[in-house]
Scaffold this active site. Structure first.
Site, PDB file in Angstrom:
ATOM      1  N   ASP A   7       3.502  -2.223 -13.376  1.00 50.34           N
ATOM      2  CA  ASP A   7       3.673  -1.680 -12.043  1.00 50.34           C
ATOM      3  C   ASP A   7       5.097  -1.121 -11.982  1.00 50.34           C
ATOM      4  O   ASP A   7       5.953  -1.469 -12.803  1.00 50.34           O
ATOM      5  CB  ASP A   7       3.475  -2.786 -11.009  1.00 50.34           C
ATOM      6  CG  ASP A   7       3.690  -2.304  -9.594  1.00 50.34           C
ATOM      7  OD1 ASP A   7       3.144  -1.252  -9.223  1.00 50.34           O
ATOM      8  OD2 ASP A   7       4.424  -2.977  -8.849  1.00 50.34           O
ATOM      9  N   ASP A   9       7.043  -0.036  -8.585  1.00 49.61           N
ATOM     10  CA  ASP A   9       7.849  -0.389  -7.421  1.00 49.61           C
ATOM     11  C   ASP A   9       8.022  -1.897  -7.291  1.00 49.61           C
ATOM     12  O   ASP A   9       7.052  -2.657  -7.331  1.00 49.61           O
ATOM     13  CB  ASP A   9       7.197   0.171  -6.158  1.00 49.61           C
ATOM     14  CG  ASP A   9       7.112   1.697  -6.208  1.00 49.61           C
ATOM     15  OD1 ASP A   9       8.108   2.328  -6.585  1.00 49.61           O
ATOM     16  OD2 ASP A   9       6.040   2.243  -5.878  1.00 49.61           O
ATOM     17  N   ASP A 179       4.551  -7.239  -9.331  1.00 51.38           N
ATOM     18  CA  ASP A 179       5.144  -8.108  -8.308  1.00 51.38           C
ATOM     19  C   ASP A 179       4.188  -8.398  -7.162  1.00 51.38           C
ATOM     20  O   ASP A 179       4.466  -9.270  -6.331  1.00 51.38           O
ATOM     21  CB  ASP A 179       6.383  -7.429  -7.701  1.00 51.38           C
ATOM     22  CG  ASP A 179       5.996  -6.244  -6.831  1.00 51.38           C
ATOM     23  OD1 ASP A 179       6.148  -6.321  -5.594  1.00 51.38           O
ATOM     24  OD2 ASP A 179       5.513  -5.236  -7.374  1.00 51.38           O
TER      25      ASP A 179
END
Length: 218
Positions: A7, A9, A179
Protein backbone atom coordinates in the site's frame (compact mmCIF):
# COMPACT_ATOMS: atom_id res chain seq x y z
CA UNK A 1 11.44 -14.66 -6.15
CA UNK A 2 8.05 -13.51 -4.90
CA UNK A 3 5.63 -10.67 -5.40
CA UNK A 4 5.96 -7.95 -2.75
CA UNK A 5 2.89 -5.71 -2.70
CA UNK A 6 2.76 -2.40 -0.86
CA UNK A 7 0.00 0.00 0.00
CA UNK A 8 1.21 3.57 -0.47
CA UNK A 9 -0.58 6.10 1.72
CA UNK A 10 0.38 5.94 5.40
CA UNK A 11 2.45 2.84 4.61
CA UNK A 12 5.42 3.86 2.46
CA UNK A 13 4.44 7.50 2.96
CA UNK A 14 3.72 9.11 6.32
CA UNK A 15 0.73 10.92 4.80
CA UNK A 16 -2.24 10.23 2.54
CA UNK A 17 -1.23 11.51 -0.89
CA UNK A 18 -4.84 11.90 -2.07
CA UNK A 19 -5.71 14.18 0.86
CA UNK A 20 -2.39 16.01 0.49
CA UNK A 21 -3.13 16.70 -3.19
CA UNK A 22 -6.42 18.24 -2.13
CA UNK A 23 -4.59 20.45 0.36
CA UNK A 24 -2.12 21.42 -2.36
CA UNK A 25 -4.93 22.43 -4.72
CA UNK A 26 -6.42 24.57 -1.96
CA UNK A 27 -3.06 26.30 -1.49
CA UNK A 28 -2.92 27.03 -5.22
CA UNK A 29 -6.40 28.54 -5.16
CA UNK A 30 -7.43 25.95 -7.75
CA UNK A 31 -10.59 24.78 -5.96
CA UNK A 32 -13.36 26.27 -3.85
CA UNK A 33 -11.73 27.06 -0.50
CA UNK A 34 -14.74 26.13 1.62
CA UNK A 35 -16.65 23.37 -0.18
CA UNK A 36 -13.57 21.48 -1.38
CA UNK A 37 -11.85 21.54 2.01
CA UNK A 38 -14.99 20.26 3.69
CA UNK A 39 -15.32 17.47 1.14
CA UNK A 40 -11.62 16.58 1.27
CA UNK A 41 -11.67 16.24 5.06
CA UNK A 42 -15.03 14.42 5.10
CA UNK A 43 -13.93 11.84 2.56
CA UNK A 44 -10.70 11.27 4.51
CA UNK A 45 -12.71 10.62 7.68
CA UNK A 46 -15.05 8.28 5.80
CA UNK A 47 -12.07 6.34 4.43
CA UNK A 48 -10.61 5.94 7.91
CA UNK A 49 -13.99 4.76 9.19
CA UNK A 50 -14.38 2.27 6.33
CA UNK A 51 -17.53 3.99 5.06
CA UNK A 52 -16.17 5.79 1.99
CA UNK A 53 -18.54 6.10 -0.98
CA UNK A 54 -15.87 5.63 -3.64
CA UNK A 55 -18.02 6.83 -6.53
CA UNK A 56 -18.96 10.05 -4.72
CA UNK A 57 -15.36 10.61 -3.69
CA UNK A 58 -13.99 10.13 -7.20
CA UNK A 59 -16.57 12.49 -8.66
CA UNK A 60 -15.18 15.26 -6.45
CA UNK A 61 -11.52 14.22 -6.49
CA UNK A 62 -11.19 13.90 -10.26
CA UNK A 63 -13.10 17.06 -11.17
CA UNK A 64 -10.08 19.40 -10.76
CA UNK A 65 -8.16 17.29 -13.30
CA UNK A 66 -10.78 18.16 -15.90
CA UNK A 67 -10.55 21.90 -15.29
CA UNK A 68 -6.88 22.52 -16.04
CA UNK A 69 -4.50 21.87 -18.91
CA UNK A 70 -2.10 18.93 -18.90
CA UNK A 71 0.77 21.43 -18.75
CA UNK A 72 -0.65 23.13 -15.64
CA UNK A 73 -1.33 19.81 -13.96
CA UNK A 74 2.21 18.58 -14.70
CA UNK A 75 3.70 21.78 -13.29
CA UNK A 76 1.61 21.54 -10.16
CA UNK A 77 2.53 17.89 -9.69
CA UNK A 78 6.24 18.73 -9.76
CA UNK A 79 5.66 21.27 -7.00
CA UNK A 80 3.48 18.78 -5.13
CA UNK A 81 6.19 16.13 -5.24
CA UNK A 82 8.79 18.53 -3.85
CA UNK A 83 6.68 20.15 -1.15
CA UNK A 84 4.21 17.46 -0.06
CA UNK A 85 5.60 14.04 -0.98
CA UNK A 86 9.38 14.05 -0.76
CA UNK A 87 9.43 15.11 2.92
CA UNK A 88 7.04 12.27 3.76
CA UNK A 89 8.76 9.35 2.03
CA UNK A 90 9.70 7.04 4.88
CA UNK A 91 13.37 6.07 4.93
CA UNK A 92 12.55 2.70 6.49
CA UNK A 93 10.02 2.19 3.72
CA UNK A 94 12.73 2.68 1.13
CA UNK A 95 14.92 0.23 3.07
CA UNK A 96 12.10 -2.32 3.00
CA UNK A 97 11.71 -1.88 -0.75
CA UNK A 98 15.45 -2.30 -1.16
CA UNK A 99 15.46 -5.56 0.85
CA UNK A 100 12.79 -7.08 -1.36
CA UNK A 101 14.53 -5.77 -4.47
CA UNK A 102 17.80 -7.41 -3.35
CA UNK A 103 15.96 -10.70 -2.84
CA UNK A 104 14.83 -10.52 -6.46
CA UNK A 105 11.18 -9.91 -5.61
CA UNK A 106 8.88 -7.96 -7.92
CA UNK A 107 7.75 -4.74 -6.25
CA UNK A 108 4.14 -3.66 -6.77
CA UNK A 109 2.28 -0.72 -5.25
CA UNK A 110 -1.49 -1.11 -5.16
CA UNK A 111 -3.38 1.97 -4.04
CA UNK A 112 -6.85 3.48 -3.98
CA UNK A 113 -5.33 6.83 -4.97
CA UNK A 114 -5.47 7.70 -8.66
CA UNK A 115 -2.59 7.24 -11.09
CA UNK A 116 -2.20 10.96 -11.80
CA UNK A 117 -1.14 11.47 -8.19
CA UNK A 118 0.66 8.19 -7.60
CA UNK A 119 2.42 7.46 -10.89
CA UNK A 120 5.33 9.84 -10.24
CA UNK A 121 5.52 8.66 -6.61
CA UNK A 122 5.82 5.02 -7.66
CA UNK A 123 8.49 6.01 -10.17
CA UNK A 124 10.37 7.93 -7.48
CA UNK A 125 10.28 4.85 -5.24
CA UNK A 126 11.59 2.64 -8.03
CA UNK A 127 8.87 -0.01 -7.89
CA UNK A 128 8.31 -2.35 -10.81
CA UNK A 129 4.59 -1.78 -11.22
CA UNK A 130 1.66 0.28 -9.99
CA UNK A 131 -2.01 -0.56 -9.71
CA UNK A 132 -4.06 2.57 -9.03
CA UNK A 133 -7.42 4.11 -9.78
CA UNK A 134 -7.32 4.95 -13.49
CA UNK A 135 -8.74 8.36 -14.44
CA UNK A 136 -10.12 8.34 -17.96
CA UNK A 137 -8.36 10.51 -20.55
CA UNK A 138 -9.67 11.42 -24.00
CA UNK A 139 -7.47 13.37 -26.41
CA UNK A 140 -5.01 14.04 -23.61
CA UNK A 141 -7.55 15.57 -21.22
CA UNK A 142 -9.07 14.03 -18.13
CA UNK A 143 -12.82 13.44 -18.31
CA UNK A 144 -13.56 13.06 -14.60
CA UNK A 145 -14.55 9.41 -15.11
CA UNK A 146 -12.73 6.22 -14.17
CA UNK A 147 -11.76 3.31 -16.39
CA UNK A 148 -11.97 -0.18 -14.93
CA UNK A 149 -12.56 -1.15 -11.32
CA UNK A 150 -11.33 1.29 -8.66
CA UNK A 151 -8.54 -0.37 -6.67
CA UNK A 152 -10.27 0.03 -3.32
CA UNK A 153 -11.09 -2.68 -0.77
CA UNK A 154 -12.23 -5.79 -2.75
CA UNK A 155 -11.41 -3.86 -5.92
CA UNK A 156 -7.73 -4.29 -5.10
CA UNK A 157 -8.17 -8.04 -5.47
CA UNK A 158 -10.03 -7.63 -8.77
CA UNK A 159 -7.35 -5.38 -10.20
CA UNK A 160 -4.53 -7.59 -8.91
CA UNK A 161 -6.07 -10.67 -10.52
CA UNK A 162 -6.40 -8.78 -13.81
CA UNK A 163 -2.76 -7.71 -13.56
CA UNK A 164 -1.59 -11.25 -12.75
CA UNK A 165 -3.21 -12.52 -15.95
CA UNK A 166 -0.67 -10.44 -17.89
CA UNK A 167 2.34 -11.35 -15.76
CA UNK A 168 4.57 -14.32 -15.06
CA UNK A 169 3.62 -14.34 -11.39
CA UNK A 170 1.33 -16.23 -9.05
CA UNK A 171 0.07 -15.42 -5.56
CA UNK A 172 2.34 -18.05 -4.05
CA UNK A 173 4.61 -16.52 -1.43
CA UNK A 174 3.16 -13.05 -1.94
CA UNK A 175 3.73 -10.30 0.64
CA UNK A 176 1.35 -7.40 1.27
CA UNK A 177 2.16 -4.46 3.52
CA UNK A 178 -0.62 -2.09 4.59
CA UNK A 179 -1.70 0.23 7.38
CA UNK A 180 -5.45 0.14 6.76
CA UNK A 181 -8.36 -2.10 7.68
CA UNK A 182 -9.74 -1.21 4.24
CA UNK A 183 -7.08 -3.58 2.88
CA UNK A 184 -8.22 -6.59 4.89
CA UNK A 185 -9.69 -8.33 1.81
CA UNK A 186 -6.27 -8.44 0.14
CA UNK A 187 -4.34 -9.03 3.36
CA UNK A 188 -6.46 -12.14 3.88
CA UNK A 189 -5.54 -13.42 0.40
CA UNK A 190 -1.74 -13.32 0.61
CA UNK A 191 0.67 -15.75 2.25
CA UNK A 192 2.54 -13.02 4.11
CA UNK A 193 0.26 -10.24 5.39
CA UNK A 194 2.05 -7.46 7.28
CA UNK A 195 0.34 -4.68 9.23
CA UNK A 196 2.46 -1.52 8.96
CA UNK A 197 1.77 1.15 11.58
CA UNK A 198 -1.79 -0.19 11.51
CA UNK A 199 -4.99 1.60 12.40
CA UNK A 200 -6.80 0.30 15.49
CA UNK A 201 -9.05 -2.10 13.58
CA UNK A 202 -6.24 -3.64 11.56
CA UNK A 203 -4.03 -3.91 14.63
CA UNK A 204 -6.70 -5.87 16.47
CA UNK A 205 -7.19 -8.26 13.54
CA UNK A 206 -3.43 -8.67 13.07
CA UNK A 207 -2.96 -9.49 16.75
CA UNK A 208 -5.82 -12.00 16.72
CA UNK A 209 -4.47 -13.75 13.62
CA UNK A 210 -0.82 -13.43 14.65
CA UNK A 211 0.14 -11.48 11.56
CA UNK A 212 3.38 -9.61 11.61
CA UNK A 213 3.09 -6.01 12.84
CA UNK A 214 5.86 -3.53 12.07
CA UNK A 215 6.60 0.19 11.98
CA UNK A 216 8.35 2.14 9.23
CA UNK A 217 8.26 5.40 11.19
CA UNK A 218 11.18 6.81 13.15
Amino acid sequence: MSLAIFDLDNTLLSIDSDHAWGEFLLEQGAVDPVAYREANDRFMADYEAGTLDMAAFLEVALKPLTEHSPEQLASWHQQFMASKIEPHILAKGEELLARHRTQGDTLLIITATNRFITGPIAERLGVDALIAVEPEKIDGRYTGKVTGTPSYREGKITRLEEWLETQDHTMEGTWFYSDSHNDLPLLERVDNPVAVDPDATLRQVAEERQWRIMSLRD
